[in-house]
Design an enzyme around this catalytic site. Structure first.
Site, short mmCIF file in Angstrom:
data_model
loop_
_atom_site.label_atom_id
_atom_site.label_comp_id
_atom_site.label_asym_id
_atom_site.label_seq_id
_atom_site.Cartn_x
_atom_site.Cartn_y
_atom_site.Cartn_z
N ASP A 173 2.67 -12.38 6.07
CA ASP A 173 2.15 -11.12 6.60
C ASP A 173 1.28 -11.36 7.84
O ASP A 173 1.01 -10.41 8.60
CB ASP A 173 1.22 -10.47 5.55
CG ASP A 173 1.91 -9.41 4.72
OD1 ASP A 173 2.81 -8.72 5.24
OD2 ASP A 173 1.53 -9.26 3.55
N LYS A 197 12.40 -5.19 0.48
CA LYS A 197 12.12 -6.55 0.97
C LYS A 197 12.96 -7.57 0.20
O LYS A 197 13.53 -8.49 0.79
CB LYS A 197 10.62 -6.87 0.82
CG LYS A 197 9.75 -6.15 1.85
CD LYS A 197 8.26 -6.28 1.57
CE LYS A 197 7.47 -5.39 2.53
NZ LYS A 197 6.03 -5.34 2.28
N GLN A 242 1.71 -7.28 -1.92
CA GLN A 242 1.87 -5.92 -1.40
C GLN A 242 0.56 -5.16 -1.49
O GLN A 242 -0.12 -5.16 -2.53
CB GLN A 242 2.97 -5.20 -2.21
CG GLN A 242 3.32 -3.82 -1.72
CD GLN A 242 4.06 -3.81 -0.38
OE1 GLN A 242 4.63 -4.80 0.04
NE2 GLN A 242 4.04 -2.68 0.29
N1 GUN Z 1 1.85 -2.37 2.47
C1 GUN Z 1 2.42 -1.63 3.45
N2 GUN Z 1 2.87 -2.42 4.44
C2 GUN Z 1 2.58 -3.69 4.08
C3 GUN Z 1 2.80 -4.96 4.68
O1 GUN Z 1 3.34 -5.09 5.78
N3 GUN Z 1 2.36 -6.04 3.99
C4 GUN Z 1 1.75 -5.92 2.78
N4 GUN Z 1 1.35 -7.05 2.18
N5 GUN Z 1 1.52 -4.75 2.19
C5 GUN Z 1 1.94 -3.66 2.84
#
Ligand code: GUN
Length: 296
Positions: free
Chosen positions: A121, A54, A98
């Site tokens: 998100d 990311k 995350q």
């Molecule tokens: N863990 C796995 N995928 C995601 C996501 O799209 N957002 C977040 N915050 N955590 C994740």
């Protein structure tokens, strides 16, 4: 028949190029870069890989990327204090904590603490409510990426029968809301659904998001249907090796479907691209810089 393979990598590259092209306009108008802050608590190896990619993608789009790494023993109050500080920081446009979080921390409490207008998100209940009521807000990245691919593939979705398999807050429910917003006739199927194959057979659009390797079979699919596979499952491939498969039995289903996303290379690459899109939209909105509704 052999299905068209929907190329998620190419779709993601295209979206990322469109995002990168909009960043300089924001920098000119706001006098700073759009900023995404990712918070990682603990040392889960898969999460560390996701968070790193990311960050790399954010920088590659010309945006400011910050990653805050906290130890696994961080308390809920410490994390909530950090989220509140990020909410108050005008240089932070998007906040992503995350998941999963260590077990001493209540994920829902943390999600609820994020400013909904920085919630890239789209997990905050306010954004879920906005999606359900048709108000502008942030939509979870994976289902929004699926919708973008469906619209590119099919054009208008209105009137089509859509079956979403899976009812998670992150994929299934928002996916169903998005398809409803496009005037599809939507069914959400789940583990208690009776005669799932018969339900799926009605669908012009199938979105599989259950986390069960190769569950969706060829004889569940109406000939010509469009199949979006959200699953990413690592299975034993023998001789000590593993391989990634989706929730759809790809080889067989691609003989029946009209179009299908592969795993890997389908939905996955779009998810990060949509995260960048959400971060850029957050920046424009939070800085009060106008952005045309169909710009991205
Ligand atoms: N863990 C796995 N995928 C995601 C996501 O799209 N957002 C977040 N915050 N955590 C994740």
């Amino acid at each position: 028949m052999s299905a068209t393979i929907i190329d998620g990598k190419a779709a993601a590259q295209d979206l990322r190029a469109r995002i990168a092209a909009l960043v300089p306009d924001f920098v000119t108008a706001a006098g700073r870069k759009p900023g995404l802050t990712v918070v990682l608590v603990g040392e889960d190896p898969a999460s560390a890989v996701y968070v790193r990619s990311k960050g790399v993608a954010t920088e590659a789009a010309g945006m400011k990327s910050d990653t805050i790494r906290l130890p696994a023993e961080t308390t809920q109050d410490e994390l909530l204090d950090l989220v509140r500080a990020l909410n108050a920081d005008d240089s932070v446009d998007g906040i992503l904590v995350q998941l999963p979080l260590p077990k001493q921390i209540d994920e829902n409490a943390v999600i609820a603490a994020i400013d909904p207008d920085k919630d890239v998100d789209g997990f905050h209940p306010v954004n879920a409510g906005r999606l359900a009521t048709g108000l502008p807000g942030f939509v979870p990245c994976t289902p929004l990426g699926c919708l973008m691919m469906l619209k590119t593939q099919l054009g208008t979705l209105a009137g089509r029968e859509a079956v979403v398999i899976g009812r998670s807050n992150i994929v299934g429910k928002p996916m169903a809301q998005l398809l409803l917003g496009e005037s599809c006739t939507v069914t959400i199927a789940h583990s208690k659904t009776r005669d799932l194959p018969a339900v799926v057979r009605r669908a012009d659009i199938v979105v599989a998001a259950v986390g069960r390797p190769e569950m969706v079979q060829a004889d569940w699919i109406k000939p010509g249907a469009t199949v979006i596979d959200v699953g990413i499952n690592r299975i034993d491939a023998g001789e000590g090796k593993t391989r990634l498969v989706g929730d759809v039995a790809f080889d067989a289903v691609s003989q029946v479907a009209g179009a299908i996303t592969p795993v890997p290379g389908g939905v996955g690459p779009m998810t990060i691209a949509v995260l960048l899109r959400n971060a850029l939209v957050a920046a424009y909105r939070n800085a009060g810089v106008p952005l045309a509704p169909d710009a991205i």
